[in-house]
Design a protein around this motif. Sequence first.
Motif, short mmCIF file in Angstrom:
data_model
loop_
_atom_site.label_atom_id
_atom_site.label_comp_id
_atom_site.label_asym_id
_atom_site.label_seq_id
_atom_site.Cartn_x
_atom_site.Cartn_y
_atom_site.Cartn_z
N ALA A 119 0.82 -1.22 0.00
CA ALA A 119 0.00 0.00 0.00
C ALA A 119 0.85 1.27 0.00
N TYR A 120 2.19 1.10 0.00
CA TYR A 120 3.09 2.25 0.05
C TYR A 120 4.12 2.18 -1.07
N LYS A 121 4.71 3.32 -1.36
CA LYS A 121 5.75 3.40 -2.39
C LYS A 121 6.83 4.36 -1.93
N SER A 122 7.97 4.29 -2.58
CA SER A 122 9.07 5.18 -2.25
C SER A 122 9.13 6.31 -3.28
N VAL A 123 9.27 7.54 -2.80
CA VAL A 123 9.44 8.69 -3.69
C VAL A 123 10.74 9.39 -3.31
N THR A 124 11.31 10.10 -4.27
CA THR A 124 12.59 10.78 -4.05
C THR A 124 12.40 12.28 -4.14
N PHE A 125 12.98 12.99 -3.17
CA PHE A 125 12.92 14.45 -3.14
C PHE A 125 14.28 15.02 -3.54
N TYR A 126 14.23 16.10 -4.32
CA TYR A 126 15.44 16.73 -4.81
C TYR A 126 15.46 18.21 -4.42
N HIS A 127 16.63 18.69 -4.10
CA HIS A 127 16.82 20.11 -3.85
C HIS A 127 17.71 20.63 -4.96
N CYS A 128 17.09 21.20 -5.98
CA CYS A 128 17.84 21.61 -7.16
C CYS A 128 17.50 23.04 -7.58
N TYR A 129 18.46 23.67 -8.14
CA TYR A 129 18.24 24.99 -8.74
C TYR A 129 19.02 25.05 -10.04
N PRO A 130 18.37 25.41 -11.14
CA PRO A 130 16.99 25.89 -11.24
C PRO A 130 15.96 24.78 -11.07
N VAL A 131 14.70 25.17 -11.04
CA VAL A 131 13.60 24.23 -10.84
C VAL A 131 13.58 23.19 -11.95
N LEU A 132 13.32 21.94 -11.55
CA LEU A 132 13.20 20.87 -12.54
C LEU A 132 11.79 20.93 -13.13
N ASP A 134 9.97 19.21 -15.23
CA ASP A 134 9.14 18.03 -15.49
C ASP A 134 8.70 17.31 -14.23
N LEU A 135 9.02 17.87 -13.05
CA LEU A 135 8.65 17.23 -11.79
C LEU A 135 7.77 18.16 -10.95
N SER A 136 6.97 17.54 -10.07
CA SER A 136 6.18 18.33 -9.13
C SER A 136 7.14 19.03 -8.17
N ASN A 137 6.91 20.32 -7.91
CA ASN A 137 7.87 21.05 -7.09
C ASN A 137 7.20 22.07 -6.20
N TYR A 138 7.97 22.52 -5.22
CA TYR A 138 7.52 23.55 -4.28
C TYR A 138 8.73 24.37 -3.88
N THR A 139 8.56 25.68 -3.80
CA THR A 139 9.68 26.56 -3.45
C THR A 139 9.61 26.94 -1.98
N CYS A 140 10.57 26.46 -1.20
CA CYS A 140 10.64 26.79 0.22
C CYS A 140 11.23 28.19 0.40
N PRO A 141 10.81 28.92 1.43
CA PRO A 141 11.24 30.31 1.62
C PRO A 141 12.76 30.49 1.72
N VAL A 142 13.45 29.55 2.37
CA VAL A 142 14.88 29.72 2.61
C VAL A 142 15.74 28.86 1.70
N ILE A 143 15.42 27.57 1.61
CA ILE A 143 16.30 26.65 0.89
C ILE A 143 16.00 26.58 -0.60
N GLY A 144 14.87 27.16 -1.03
CA GLY A 144 14.59 27.19 -2.45
C GLY A 144 13.73 26.05 -2.93
N PRO A 145 13.79 25.71 -4.23
CA PRO A 145 12.87 24.73 -4.83
C PRO A 145 13.15 23.29 -4.40
N ILE A 146 12.05 22.57 -4.15
CA ILE A 146 12.08 21.14 -3.83
C ILE A 146 11.25 20.42 -4.88
N SER A 147 11.80 19.36 -5.46
CA SER A 147 11.08 18.57 -6.46
C SER A 147 10.92 17.15 -5.96
N VAL A 148 9.89 16.45 -6.45
CA VAL A 148 9.63 15.08 -6.03
C VAL A 148 9.35 14.22 -7.25
N SER A 149 9.81 12.96 -7.19
CA SER A 149 9.60 12.03 -8.29
C SER A 149 9.35 10.64 -7.74
#
Length: 252
Positions: A119-132, A134-149
Motif C-alpha cells: 500500500a506504500y511506495k518510495s518517492v525521491t525528493f530533490y533540492h535543485c536549482y533551477p527548478v526541474l 518536469d517534476l512536481s515542485n515547491y519553493t521553500c522560503p529559505v532553501i529554495g525549490p524542492i522537487s519530487v519524483s
Amino acid sequence: MYYPLSSSLMFFILFSLFYHLPCESSKCESLFQCGNITASFPFWGGDRHKHCGHPLLELRCDQNKSTSLFISDQEFFVLHVDQTSYSLTLARPDLLHSFCSLTFTNTTLPPEIFELSPAYKSVTFYHCYPVLPDLSNYTCPVIGPISVSGNPEDHETCFPNFAANVPTSFVTKEKKLNIANLESVLEKGFEVNMNVIMKACQACSYSNESCGFDENFPFEVKCKPHHSPTGKFLIHHYHFLSIFFDVLDITY
C-alpha cells in the motif's frame, strides 16, 4: 551428634533454592509494553531479554511513553504493531517537522528484515536549482525549490536528495507540490512487514522448536529446543537435593 533442623529452616533453604532458579522461558513470555504499543516476538526490549527477539529489533520506551526503534542508525517512531500480520507502522522523527526545515538524509531499511507494504511506495525528493520543470515542485522560503519524483533514477545527479515512503495514492505528477498534504502523509508514517523473518522461522515451528537468531551479522535464524525450567532445575540441583534429603533422614 546431629541437631534436628527446624521446619522454618527447611522452608528457608527450599525457598531460596527455588527463588533463585532461572526461568528462561518466562523472560520471553513477557511482553514489551509502552503507551498503546504491545509487542512480543520478534521484538525485544523493556522486560523482554535480547535473546527473545531479533538483535536489531530492540524497542525503546521514552518518558513520554513513545516507542522507538533504531534502524541503520536512524530513529523511527513505532506508531502501531500488528502481531497477527507481523507488520508495523513507522515514522521518521526528522520528517515530522516543517518540510522546508528538513535535513536531506537517506535511510535504507534492511531487506533481510523489512518489506515495504504494497500500500506504500518510495518517492525521491530533490533540492535543485533551477527548478526541474518536469517534476512536481515547491519553493521553500529559505532553501529554495524542492522537487519530487516516483522514479529514483530521475535526476539522480541532482544533490542533495533523499527517499521517503508514502501511500501509493500520493500524487507526484502535480505541477505544484501540495506541501501541507505531504507533511500530513509523512506524519502518519508508513507500513512495513516482517514476512522475511517469519518465513525463515517456519522451519522451527515444523520441528516443534522455538525460533532464535545468531547474535552476530547476518543474524541467521537458529532453531532452539523449547526450554524446560523444571528439567534445568533437576539437572543443576539434583545432587544438592539428594544430600539435603539424606540429612533429613538422618536428623529425623
